[in-house]
Design a protein around this motif. Structure first.
Motif, PDB file in Angstrom:
ATOM      1  N   LEU A 138     -44.465  56.168 -17.174  1.00  0.00           N
ATOM      2  CA  LEU A 138     -45.771  55.551 -17.382  1.00  0.00           C
ATOM      3  C   LEU A 138     -46.818  56.586 -17.774  1.00  0.00           C
ATOM      4  N   SER A 139     -46.671  57.815 -17.270  1.00  0.00           N
ATOM      5  CA  SER A 139     -47.636  58.853 -17.618  1.00  0.00           C
ATOM      6  C   SER A 139     -47.588  59.175 -19.106  1.00  0.00           C
ATOM      7  N   ILE A 140     -46.384  59.148 -19.687  1.00  0.00           N
ATOM      8  CA  ILE A 140     -46.257  59.408 -21.112  1.00  0.00           C
ATOM      9  C   ILE A 140     -46.867  58.262 -21.912  1.00  0.00           C
ATOM     10  N   GLN A 141     -46.633  57.048 -21.464  1.00  0.00           N
ATOM     11  CA  GLN A 141     -47.222  55.907 -22.150  1.00  0.00           C
ATOM     12  C   GLN A 141     -48.737  55.929 -22.027  1.00  0.00           C
ATOM     13  N   PHE A 142     -49.228  56.357 -20.851  1.00  0.00           N
ATOM     14  CA  PHE A 142     -50.673  56.454 -20.665  1.00  0.00           C
ATOM     15  C   PHE A 142     -51.263  57.537 -21.566  1.00  0.00           C
ATOM     16  N   ALA A 143     -50.521  58.638 -21.734  1.00  0.00           N
ATOM     17  CA  ALA A 143     -50.988  59.706 -22.622  1.00  0.00           C
ATOM     18  C   ALA A 143     -51.127  59.180 -24.046  1.00  0.00           C
ATOM     19  N   GLY A 144     -50.192  58.319 -24.467  1.00  0.00           N
ATOM     20  CA  GLY A 144     -50.296  57.704 -25.788  1.00  0.00           C
ATOM     21  C   GLY A 144     -51.528  56.822 -25.903  1.00  0.00           C
ATOM     22  N   PHE A 145     -51.823  56.087 -24.820  1.00  0.00           N
ATOM     23  CA  PHE A 145     -53.020  55.236 -24.805  1.00  0.00           C
ATOM     24  C   PHE A 145     -54.282  56.089 -24.879  1.00  0.00           C
ATOM     25  N   VAL A 146     -54.308  57.184 -24.129  1.00  0.00           N
ATOM     26  CA  VAL A 146     -55.452  58.091 -24.152  1.00  0.00           C
ATOM     27  C   VAL A 146     -55.666  58.632 -25.559  1.00  0.00           C
ATOM     28  N   PHE A 147     -54.561  58.965 -26.221  1.00  0.00           N
ATOM     29  CA  PHE A 147     -54.643  59.493 -27.583  1.00  0.00           C
ATOM     30  C   PHE A 147     -55.299  58.471 -28.510  1.00  0.00           C
ATOM     31  N   PHE A 148     -54.936  57.196 -28.348  1.00  0.00           N
ATOM     32  CA  PHE A 148     -55.539  56.135 -29.154  1.00  0.00           C
ATOM     33  C   PHE A 148     -57.035  56.023 -28.862  1.00  0.00           C
ATOM     34  N   VAL A 149     -57.405  56.129 -27.593  1.00  0.00           N
ATOM     35  CA  VAL A 149     -58.816  56.066 -27.201  1.00  0.00           C
ATOM     36  C   VAL A 149     -59.596  57.207 -27.836  1.00  0.00           C
ATOM     37  N   ILE A 150     -58.980  58.408 -27.856  1.00  0.00           N
ATOM     38  CA  ILE A 150     -59.622  59.568 -28.468  1.00  0.00           C
ATOM     39  C   ILE A 150     -59.977  59.279 -29.925  1.00  0.00           C
TER      40      ILE A 150
END
Length: 202
Positions: free
Chosen positions: A53-65
């Motif tokens: 889930l942390s990796i998936q969250f990192a992908g979400f954060v990247f999209f937010v950026i």
């Protein structure tokens, strides 16, 4: 100043676009072989729910950026940093060079690449190209890219989001190596002795 910021937002967007194109190209290339690329229940079980889930969250954060700086910059203008232009252009160069490494790692992995690791379905151990000196050059490329776009954005919020993504991805490496040892045994432990984790071992 506004014109300069527009230029940096354009550079930022182009870098994100190039990263997306590289990933999409190799994603489709691997999918054409019939290999699983996306996360599934088995891969989450093996890597651990928190790690996955942390990796998936990192992908979400990247999209937010991307959305915050490239599409809605006024929302985060209060976090702007006074970085000199030369440092921001250096960040752009760093990100561009990291994209070359990113593409090289994908090319070296070929059909062995996936978003997750599955013992018994990992194919061969790749030790050519950038993998001849570094065990996780794709993560190295991603970390350099995130550092680069942090400089380009010159925004404290983007810097913090990129730092969070780097930490989340870095925490995955230990579990990933455990799974690779499970898959390749002594071959991987010997490989670890002669290579660096994120930088070449000198």
């Amino acid at each position: 100043m506004a014109g300069d910021e527009t230029t940096f937002r354009l550079v930022f967007s182009v870098l994100i676009l190039l990263l997306s194109i590289i990933r999409a190209y190799y994603f489709l290339k691997v999918r054409s072989t019939g290999r699983k690329v996306f996360w599934d229940r088995e891969s989450i079980r093996l890597e651990g729910r928190i790690t996955a889930l942390s990796i998936q969250f990192a992908g979400f954060v990247f999209f937010v950026i991307f959305v915050l700086y490239a599409v809605f910059p006024d929302w985060i203008s209060g976090f702007a940093l006074a970085l000199p232009d030369w440092l921001r252009w250096l960040g752009a160069l760093l990100s561009f060079l990291s994209l070359l490494l990113f593409a090289w790692t994908h090319q070296a992995l070929g059909a062995s690449w996936a978003l997750h690791i599955q013992p018994g379905n990992q194919g061969r151990l790749v030790t050519t190209g950038p993998y001849s000196r570094v065990r996780h050059p794709m993560y190295s490329a991603i970390f350099l890219f995130l550092i680069g776009i942090s400089l380009v954005s010159s925004n404290l919020l983007i810097v913090l989001l990129c730092a969070a993504s780097i930490i989340l991805i870095y925490l995955r490496i230990k579990r990933e190596e455990e799974l690779l040892i499970m898959q390749f045994g002594g071959e991987y432990t010997e490989y670890m002795k002669r290579t660096g984790k994120l930088l070449p071992k000198f």
